[in-house]
Motif scaffolding. Structure first.
Motif, PDB file in Angstrom:
ATOM      1  N   GLU A   7       0.818  -1.211   0.000  1.00 36.46           N
ATOM      2  CA  GLU A   7       0.000   0.000   0.000  1.00 36.46           C
ATOM      3  C   GLU A   7       0.854   1.266   0.000  1.00 36.46           C
ATOM      4  O   GLU A   7       1.934   1.296   0.572  1.00 36.46           O
ATOM      5  N   THR A   8       0.317   2.284  -0.631  1.00 44.33           N
ATOM      6  CA  THR A   8       0.897   3.628  -0.600  1.00 44.33           C
ATOM      7  C   THR A   8      -0.228   4.569  -0.156  1.00 44.33           C
ATOM      8  O   THR A   8      -1.401   4.163  -0.164  1.00 44.33           O
ATOM      9  N   PRO A   9       0.083   5.806   0.200  1.00 46.50           N
ATOM     10  CA  PRO A   9      -1.011   6.739   0.509  1.00 46.50           C
ATOM     11  C   PRO A   9      -2.007   6.856  -0.663  1.00 46.50           C
ATOM     12  O   PRO A   9      -3.210   7.015  -0.441  1.00 46.50           O
ATOM     13  N   ALA A  10      -1.503   6.731  -1.882  1.00 44.67           N
ATOM     14  CA  ALA A  10      -2.372   6.822  -3.068  1.00 44.67           C
ATOM     15  C   ALA A  10      -3.347   5.645  -3.127  1.00 44.67           C
ATOM     16  O   ALA A  10      -4.558   5.840  -3.302  1.00 44.67           O
ATOM     17  N   THR A  11      -2.835   4.419  -2.967  1.00 48.65           N
ATOM     18  CA  THR A  11      -3.729   3.262  -3.066  1.00 48.65           C
ATOM     19  C   THR A  11      -4.672   3.203  -1.864  1.00 48.65           C
ATOM     20  O   THR A  11      -5.811   2.777  -1.993  1.00 48.65           O
ATOM     21  N   LEU A 101       8.579  10.777  -3.661  1.00 47.22           N
ATOM     22  CA  LEU A 101       9.818  11.047  -4.380  1.00 47.22           C
ATOM     23  C   LEU A 101       9.487  11.318  -5.841  1.00 47.22           C
ATOM     24  O   LEU A 101       8.638  10.652  -6.423  1.00 47.22           O
ATOM     25  N   VAL A 102      10.172  12.295  -6.440  1.00 42.91           N
ATOM     26  CA  VAL A 102       9.991  12.552  -7.871  1.00 42.91           C
ATOM     27  C   VAL A 102      10.270  11.249  -8.614  1.00 42.91           C
ATOM     28  O   VAL A 102      11.219  10.538  -8.308  1.00 42.91           O
ATOM     29  N   GLY A 103       9.410  10.928  -9.561  1.00 40.49           N
ATOM     30  CA  GLY A 103       9.485   9.649 -10.262  1.00 40.49           C
ATOM     31  C   GLY A 103       8.487   8.663  -9.666  1.00 40.49           C
ATOM     32  O   GLY A 103       8.182   7.642 -10.265  1.00 40.49           O
ATOM     33  N   GLY A 104       7.970   9.005  -8.493  1.00 40.08           N
ATOM     34  CA  GLY A 104       6.970   8.170  -7.823  1.00 40.08           C
ATOM     35  C   GLY A 104       5.822   9.018  -7.296  1.00 40.08           C
ATOM     36  O   GLY A 104       5.122   8.620  -6.368  1.00 40.08           O
ATOM     37  N   THR A 105       5.640  10.204  -7.881  1.00 41.00           N
ATOM     38  CA  THR A 105       4.618  11.133  -7.397  1.00 41.00           C
ATOM     39  C   THR A 105       3.245  10.773  -7.935  1.00 41.00           C
ATOM     40  O   THR A 105       3.051  10.690  -9.139  1.00 41.00           O
ATOM     41  N   SER A 106       2.317  10.569  -7.026  1.00 37.91           N
ATOM     42  CA  SER A 106       0.920  10.342  -7.389  1.00 37.91           C
ATOM     43  C   SER A 106       0.141  11.595  -7.008  1.00 37.91           C
ATOM     44  O   SER A 106       0.478  12.257  -6.020  1.00 37.91           O
ATOM     45  N   PRO A 107      -0.922  11.927  -7.754  1.00 41.49           N
ATOM     46  CA  PRO A 107      -1.755  13.055  -7.333  1.00 41.49           C
ATOM     47  C   PRO A 107      -2.661  12.685  -6.153  1.00 41.49           C
ATOM     48  O   PRO A 107      -3.236  13.552  -5.518  1.00 41.49           O
ATOM     49  N   PHE A 108      -2.765  11.386  -5.875  1.00 43.58           N
ATOM     50  CA  PHE A 108      -3.637  10.895  -4.791  1.00 43.58           C
ATOM     51  C   PHE A 108      -2.826  10.737  -3.516  1.00 43.58           C
ATOM     52  O   PHE A 108      -1.740  10.189  -3.525  1.00 43.58           O
ATOM     53  N   GLY A 109      -3.384  11.176  -2.396  1.00 42.07           N
ATOM     54  CA  GLY A 109      -2.735  10.981  -1.106  1.00 42.07           C
ATOM     55  C   GLY A 109      -1.512  11.847  -0.893  1.00 42.07           C
ATOM     56  O   GLY A 109      -0.591  11.439  -0.188  1.00 42.07           O
ATOM     57  N   ASN A 131       0.745   7.360 -11.747  1.00 45.33           N
ATOM     58  CA  ASN A 131       1.595   6.859 -10.676  1.00 45.33           C
ATOM     59  C   ASN A 131       0.788   6.490  -9.435  1.00 45.33           C
ATOM     60  O   ASN A 131      -0.105   7.222  -9.023  1.00 45.33           O
ATOM     61  N   GLY A 132       1.140   5.358  -8.859  1.00 45.25           N
ATOM     62  CA  GLY A 132       0.448   4.850  -7.685  1.00 45.25           C
ATOM     63  C   GLY A 132       1.132   5.189  -6.377  1.00 45.25           C
ATOM     64  O   GLY A 132       0.794   4.636  -5.339  1.00 45.25           O
ATOM     65  N   GLY A 133       2.127   6.088  -6.421  1.00 47.63           N
ATOM     66  CA  GLY A 133       2.750   6.535  -5.185  1.00 47.63           C
ATOM     67  C   GLY A 133       4.085   5.893  -4.868  1.00 47.63           C
ATOM     68  O   GLY A 133       4.552   5.940  -3.739  1.00 47.63           O
ATOM     69  N   ARG A 134       4.703   5.301  -5.872  1.00 47.18           N
ATOM     70  CA  ARG A 134       6.010   4.678  -5.679  1.00 47.18           C
ATOM     71  C   ARG A 134       6.695   4.619  -7.046  1.00 47.18           C
ATOM     72  O   ARG A 134       6.038   4.418  -8.062  1.00 47.18           O
ATOM     73  N   ARG A 135       8.004   4.765  -7.047  1.00 49.98           N
ATOM     74  CA  ARG A 135       8.742   4.623  -8.305  1.00 49.98           C
ATOM     75  C   ARG A 135       8.551   3.207  -8.828  1.00 49.98           C
ATOM     76  O   ARG A 135       8.664   2.253  -8.066  1.00 49.98           O
ATOM     77  N   GLY A 136       8.269   3.092 -10.123  1.00 50.35           N
ATOM     78  CA  GLY A 136       8.073   1.773 -10.725  1.00 50.35           C
ATOM     79  C   GLY A 136       6.708   1.178 -10.458  1.00 50.35           C
ATOM     80  O   GLY A 136       6.550  -0.043 -10.444  1.00 50.35           O
TER      81      GLY A 136
END
Length: 161
Positions: A7-11, A101-109, A131-136
């Motif tokens: 999980e990320t803040p976005a998901t 982190l830039v490259g892992g920026t989500s607009p959610f969360g 992006n889901g809140g994580r690089r890759g």
């Protein structure tokens, strides 16, 4: 079966709002950007949406959601949002505003609530990868989720790369 990503803040935000999404992990490449993720995932770069943290002339942060194969006309964007100027934040400032982190920026969360602007043509797509809140790690969603959850305002500021 694709591997599940933690999980990320976005998901967490997407799940809390019962948004259906698909997970698309890939091997992150430093400075590879949306073009790289589209290529390795077999997606059209036009459907991969970049999350760009920018700021206006008073250093007030904002987010722009743009097609992976387009860039932002900062002049057009500034005119449409009533700002004197708009520019990209430095990676350090973007990280501080978003909590990602830039490259892992989500607009959610995001850590800080910021106005969100979405290139109008993104909304015409049936699905986007963002992006889901994580690089890759991208998530596949309906583009109107950006309007419903983030209050994203449509703008016309995309230019060919």
């Amino acid at each position: 079966m694709a591997k599940h990503v933690s999980e990320t803040p976005a998901t967490q935000l997407l799940r809390a709002h019962k948004v259906a999404f698909t997970e698309h992990p890939y091997d992150y490449l430093e400075h590879g950007g949306a073009q790289h993720s589209a290529e390795v995932l077999g997606l059209d770069p036009f459907t991969v949406v970049k999350t760009l943290v920018m700021q206006d002339q008073d250093a007030r942060p904002l987010i722009v959601l743009m097609h992976g194969n387009r860039k932002v006309s900062t002049k057009n964007l500034a005119r449409q949002i009533g700002a004197k100027s708009v520019e990209a934040c430095t990676p350090e400032v973007a990280n501080r505003h978003s909590g990602y982190l830039v490259g892992g920026t989500s607009p959610f969360g995001t850590k800080k609530r910021m106005p969100v602007y979405i290139e109008e043509t993104v909304l015409a797509l049936p699905r986007i990868a963002i992006n889901g809140g994580r690089r890759g790690y991208l998530v596949g969603i309906a583009p109107d989720v950006c309007v419903k959850l983030l209050g994203a305002t449509p703008v016309q500021c995309g230019l060919p790369l």
